[in-house]
Design a protein around this motif. Structure first.
Motif, mmCIF file in Angstrom:
data_model
loop_
_atom_site.group_PDB
_atom_site.id
_atom_site.type_symbol
_atom_site.label_atom_id
_atom_site.label_comp_id
_atom_site.label_asym_id
_atom_site.label_seq_id
_atom_site.Cartn_x
_atom_site.Cartn_y
_atom_site.Cartn_z
ATOM 1 N N SER A 206 3.780 10.993 -3.150
ATOM 2 C CA SER A 206 3.497 9.670 -3.716
ATOM 3 C C SER A 206 2.123 9.129 -3.348
ATOM 4 O O SER A 206 1.692 8.115 -3.900
ATOM 5 C CB SER A 206 4.562 8.669 -3.262
ATOM 6 O OG SER A 206 4.392 8.322 -1.898
ATOM 7 N N SER A 217 3.122 11.804 -9.487
ATOM 8 C CA SER A 217 4.354 11.242 -8.923
ATOM 9 C C SER A 217 4.817 10.001 -9.668
ATOM 10 O O SER A 217 5.980 9.617 -9.592
ATOM 11 C CB SER A 217 4.179 10.922 -7.427
ATOM 12 O OG SER A 217 3.359 9.789 -7.242
ATOM 13 N N SER A 224 9.470 11.457 -6.981
ATOM 14 C CA SER A 224 8.349 11.009 -6.168
ATOM 15 C C SER A 224 8.774 10.879 -4.713
ATOM 16 O O SER A 224 9.751 10.204 -4.404
ATOM 17 C CB SER A 224 7.845 9.661 -6.685
ATOM 18 O OG SER A 224 6.835 9.149 -5.850
ATOM 19 N N GLY A 226 7.855 9.642 -1.004
ATOM 20 C CA GLY A 226 7.047 8.779 -0.161
ATOM 21 C C GLY A 226 7.063 9.223 1.295
ATOM 22 O O GLY A 226 7.560 10.304 1.631
ATOM 23 N N GLY A 249 3.225 3.836 -3.010
ATOM 24 C CA GLY A 249 4.388 3.227 -3.630
ATOM 25 C C GLY A 249 4.020 1.937 -4.333
ATOM 26 O O GLY A 249 2.938 1.391 -4.140
ATOM 27 N N ASN A 275 8.099 3.294 -7.706
ATOM 28 C CA ASN A 275 7.784 4.456 -6.869
ATOM 29 C C ASN A 275 7.830 4.068 -5.399
ATOM 30 O O ASN A 275 7.523 2.921 -5.071
ATOM 31 C CB ASN A 275 6.365 4.968 -7.183
ATOM 32 C CG ASN A 275 6.372 6.292 -7.907
ATOM 33 O OD1 ASN A 275 7.242 6.568 -8.709
ATOM 34 N ND2 ASN A 275 5.392 7.110 -7.608
ATOM 35 N N PRO A 276 8.215 5.036 -4.515
ATOM 36 C CA PRO A 276 8.688 6.398 -4.782
ATOM 37 C C PRO A 276 10.189 6.427 -5.047
ATOM 38 O O PRO A 276 10.828 5.373 -5.087
ATOM 39 C CB PRO A 276 8.344 7.118 -3.473
ATOM 40 C CG PRO A 276 8.548 6.054 -2.426
ATOM 41 C CD PRO A 276 8.080 4.770 -3.061
ATOM 42 N N SER A 279 11.956 9.567 0.401
ATOM 43 C CA SER A 279 10.908 9.688 1.415
ATOM 44 C C SER A 279 11.191 10.830 2.386
ATOM 45 O O SER A 279 12.259 11.455 2.343
ATOM 46 C CB SER A 279 10.752 8.377 2.191
ATOM 47 O OG SER A 279 10.079 7.412 1.415
ATOM 48 N N THR A 308 2.032 12.610 2.682
ATOM 49 C CA THR A 308 3.213 12.795 1.840
ATOM 50 C C THR A 308 3.289 14.203 1.263
ATOM 51 O O THR A 308 4.312 14.595 0.710
ATOM 52 C CB THR A 308 3.244 11.758 0.700
ATOM 53 O OG1 THR A 308 2.003 11.777 -0.007
ATOM 54 C CG2 THR A 308 3.486 10.350 1.252
ATOM 55 N N SER A 312 7.059 16.764 -0.174
ATOM 56 C CA SER A 312 7.357 17.349 -1.482
ATOM 57 C C SER A 312 7.936 18.759 -1.381
ATOM 58 O O SER A 312 8.991 19.036 -1.962
ATOM 59 C CB SER A 312 6.100 17.340 -2.359
ATOM 60 O OG SER A 312 6.359 17.897 -3.626
#
Length: 382
Positions: A206, A217, A224, A226, A249, A275-276, A279, A308, A312
């Motif tokens: 994010s 994102s 997404s 965060g 975000g 968003n996100p 997390s 971040t 992912s």
């Protein structure tokens, strides 16, 4: 087989002190993307940063039955898309695996594949660090899964989205991780089709610049991810998890609110994408251990890395373990507290409630971080 992620009726488709040095922040230029990792000094010849066993414990992966046999993610392929060519990634992954007792993941045993469908371009050390982070930590969380690394020729959105298309089209790929982004732009929704692929879930970081959104994102077809801070005591115990000040975000300027957010519902966005979605640990101060032999900005070998970007590939690995569609908003609506760690403190800016973590969904940490030992079985039943 993973199914296309349906959230409600829409497709959402998910320690040592030192100086923090940003590797790259999101660009305001729509044509290019940048890696979203941050390092913390010092780099070291020995391990610095949180280890796989610590992260797996903090998020509950160590309670999964597949954990003891290092087979979590077996039968799945996690695709990672990054830019430029990293000539050392196989040797770096070997070092990482040897250090932490992970199974070998090599091109020769069929676990690891590197694809350069646009041809081999030059090496960029900042992107090479991103490659090491993404590949090593996807393997750390889902050591039974195969990894496909797709390297685009440059960091232009055109090249990166071409690599995304290639990754999503490969047999066995049901999750794609994108730890990069650039500033939102008015025509971004015209690129969302890249993420509308049956059977594939897309994850993206994010951003590391605090309040504000980046693309991809911001796309409602992407999970997404965060950022948070893991607050750990001197004995190595997790005390709390709070919002990281760098977590990207907020509310999109261009993407409409998807029905999965409307139906949940998240706080009012005026009909725009929030968003996100979720997390994960991102604060460099609680960053993870990464081995990168190329080095960047004086950092080489063992480096403590946050951003971040770290979340992912690990959410993609979680999806691989679940081997099911990630209907996160549906699950959160019916059993929130057992599947997610609610992040209720911390801010990513000075814009009031939109910049402040709070109970349930917020625009800093989304639904929160995963309680993997519960969330993964929930995803499998969804």
């Amino acid at each position: 087989m993973n199914k296309l992620l349906f959230l409600a009726t829409a497709t959402l488709i998910l320690l040592s002190p030192g100086l923090i040095i940003p590797q790259a922040l999101a660009s305001s230029v729509s044509g290019y993307a940048f890696p979203l990792n941050r390092t913390i000094s010092p780099a070291s010849a020995t391990v610095v940063g949180l280890t796989p066993s610590q992260i797996r414990h903090f998020y509950g992966f160590d309670k999964l039955a597949c954990e003891t046999s290092n087979t979590c993610g077996s039968g799945q392929t996690v695709a990672i898309v990054d830019a430029f060519f990293d000539p050392n990634i196989q040797s770096d992954l070997n070092t990482f695996d040897s250090q932490f007792g992970l199974p070998d993941c090599t091109t020769s045993n069929g676990c690891f594949t590197v694809a350069t469908p646009q041809g081999i371009q030059h090496t960029d050390r900042g992107w090479a660090l991103e490659v090491s982070l993404d590949v090593e930590w996807a393997h750390a969380i889902a050591p039974g899964a195969k990894i496909l690394l797709v390297e685009s020729k440059t960091n232009s959105f055109a090249n990166l989205f071409g690599a995304v298309d290639y990754a999503a089209s490969q047999p066995g790929v049901h999750q794609v991780s994108m730890s990069w982004g650039g500033g939102e732009f008015s025509s971004e929704a015209s690129n969302d089709f890249h993420f509308q692929v049956t059977g594939v879930t897309f994850f993206a970081s994010s951003g590391d610049g605090g309040h504000g959104l980046i693309y991809p994102s911001a796309s409602p077809l992407v999970v997404s991810v965060g950022g948070t801070t893991l607050n750990i005591d001197r004995f190595g115990n997790l005390v709390s998890e709070t919002a990281w000040s760098g977590s990207g975000g907020g509310i999109s300027a261009f993407e409409g609110e998807p029905s999965y957010q409307t139906n949940y519902p998240i706080p009012s966005t005026g009909g725009l994408r929030g968003n996100p979605d979720v997390s994960y640990d991102a604060d460099p101060a609680s960053g993870v251990a990464v081995f990168d032999s190329l080095g960047d900005q004086g950092f080489k070998d063992w480096i403590q890395v946050g951003g971040t970007s770290a979340g992912s590939p690990q959410w993609a690995a979680l999806n691989a373990i679940a081997d099911a569609g990630v209907a996160i908003y549906n699950i959160a609506k019916t059993a929130y507290s057992t599947n997610f760690r609610d992040i209720t403190s911390g801010t990513n800016g000075s814009c009031g409630s939109i910049c402040t973590a709070s109970t349930n969904y917020d625009f800093v940490t989304g639904l929160g971080s995963p309680l993997a030992n519960v969330l993964i079985p929930s995803l499998q039943k969804a």
